[in-house]
Design an enzyme around this catalytic site. Structure first.
Site, mmCIF file in Angstrom:
data_model
loop_
_atom_site.group_PDB
_atom_site.id
_atom_site.type_symbol
_atom_site.label_atom_id
_atom_site.label_comp_id
_atom_site.label_asym_id
_atom_site.label_seq_id
_atom_site.Cartn_x
_atom_site.Cartn_y
_atom_site.Cartn_z
ATOM 1 N N LYS A 87 21.464 -5.564 19.724
ATOM 2 C CA LYS A 87 22.554 -4.979 19.725
ATOM 3 C C LYS A 87 23.688 -5.823 20.755
ATOM 4 O O LYS A 87 23.246 -5.857 22.040
ATOM 5 C CB LYS A 87 22.654 -3.490 20.208
ATOM 6 C CG LYS A 87 23.970 -2.843 20.490
ATOM 7 C CD LYS A 87 23.668 -1.259 21.130
ATOM 8 C CE LYS A 87 25.194 -0.988 21.837
ATOM 9 N NZ LYS A 87 25.153 0.522 22.313
ATOM 10 N N GLY A 114 29.633 7.429 27.150
ATOM 11 C CA GLY A 114 29.353 8.342 28.119
ATOM 12 C C GLY A 114 30.661 9.308 28.309
ATOM 13 O O GLY A 114 30.363 10.053 29.078
ATOM 14 N N GLY A 116 30.287 7.867 21.985
ATOM 15 C CA GLY A 116 31.332 8.877 21.807
ATOM 16 C C GLY A 116 30.915 10.287 21.732
ATOM 17 O O GLY A 116 31.537 11.374 22.041
ATOM 18 N N ASN A 170 23.352 8.135 23.405
ATOM 19 C CA ASN A 170 22.511 8.012 24.556
ATOM 20 C C ASN A 170 22.940 9.420 25.506
ATOM 21 O O ASN A 170 22.102 10.359 25.738
ATOM 22 C CB ASN A 170 22.706 6.676 25.261
ATOM 23 C CG ASN A 170 21.668 6.884 26.546
ATOM 24 O OD1 ASN A 170 20.945 7.633 26.865
ATOM 25 N ND2 ASN A 170 21.365 5.543 27.027
#
Lengths: 66, 266
Positions: free
Chosen positions: B109, B170, B197, B218
């Site tokens: 990534k 976040g 998001g 996450n």
């Protein structure tokens, strides 16, 4: 022997190769990756890669991230 | 975007990136958890097959501290190493070369950020880094802005997947620009994933209803009061959104349309 490991100056006894350094630091070679003077050292080559005075070593591993 | 909406009934709904096929459409991060055991339990509850990981210096003062790979095991999950914290293409290449040596994977990534306040991607540098990584043999899933023009450039440069943000990393603010995401999904011939998001389950469902191939998150799980329960909620939300996308939603109407017939009233 004076090395810079992960940005920190360290004084260590003379070591024959990178495998000995990883072991000296208490690390499991299967869980880290190593750069010597900005060049990645393949894990299979640790025991034939010399460690010389003044070397800059980076040792990294996987941590949590997004 | 895949053509799963045309697949025959009974065929398993999978998606493929860089030649690897997955059933789960939920990729989870491994940051911000209270400990690696909670992280591993959340990954199981999410039904995740892929987890993102970061690469950092080992702690030389305490080499016995817990290690990610002892809990979230690389033989159980596909590790997707990231370039978080990289601000130049060269930093990204260096980081992922180390990740490749540490784990042996070339599916990665890419994220090249612009500043630490909003963490929005620097798209010019991202595109440059992508070309460097592809030349070095990597298969690259690219975190990017929700700009259809840059998404197209990334795809033309050889990105394995396009991963536009729904909102800043976040922030938990959900999908901010459905129109742009829709355009990106419509034009892409490689998988599109909403990355960043998502704040709660309905955000993940919205992303999947738009036609994304998968969602990456996450903080929404890691910072939930009960991360393992939220991981389960996300698993269901992604599945619900995917099925709603495949089912094809009803049209929106201005006025009511009765569900019971108006004829034959007594």
């Amino acid at each position: 022997m004076n090395l810079t490991i992960n940005g920190e100056a360290r004084t260590l006894p003379p070591l024959p190769h990178l495998a000995a350094l990883v072991s000296e630091l208490g690390l499991d070679p299967r869980k880290v990756a190593v750069e010597r003077n900005l060049e990645i050292v393949p894990r299979s080559a640790y025991d034939r890669t010399p460690v010389a005075d003044g070397d800059r070593i980076e040792i990294v591993h996987f941590i949590g991230g997004g | 975007m895949d053509d799963a909406s045309q697949r025959p009934a009974g065929v398993e709904d999978t998606w493929t990136v860089a030649g690897r096929t997955f059933t789960s459409r939920l990729i989870i991060g491994t940051g911000k958890y209270k400990d690696y055991a909670t992280n591993a339990a959340a990954a199981e509850a999410a039904g995740a097959e892929i987890v993102t990981v970061a690469i950092r210096r080992v702690n030389l003062s305490d080499p016995s501290q817990p290690m990610l790979v002892d809990h979230v095991k690389p033989d159980r999950f596909t590790f997707l190493p990231n370039t978080a914290g990289c601000f130049t293409g060269e930093d990204a290449v260096r980081t992922l070369r180390l990740a490749r040596e540490a784990g042996g994977w070339n599916l990665v990534k890419l994220e090249v950020l612009s500043n630490t306040k909003h963490l929005l991607p620097d798209m010019e540098e991202t595109l440059r880094a992508l070309k460097l990584l592809i030349a070095d043999g990597f298969e690259v899933m690219v975190y990017c802005s929700d700009d259809p023009v840059y998404a197209q450039k990334l795809e033309e440069a050889g990105a394995a997947a396009i991963m536009p943000l729904g909102a800043p990393i976040g922030s938990g603010r959900g999908i901010q620009n459905m129109l742009n995401l829709g355009l990106i999904i419509e034009q892409a011939k490689v998988p599109v994933l909403v990355d960043a998001g998502v704040g709660t389950a309905s955000d993940a469902a919205v992303a999947m209803e738009l036609g994304c191939d998968a969602v990456l998150m996450n903080t929404a799980i890691a910072e939930a009061r009960d991360p393992i329960l939220m991981a389960s909620a996300m698993r269901h939300a992604v599945l619900a959104g995917r099925q709603a996308y495949l089912a094809g939603r009803m049209p929106k109407r201005m006025y009511a349309d009765p569900s019971s017939p108006l004829s034959g009233l007594i």
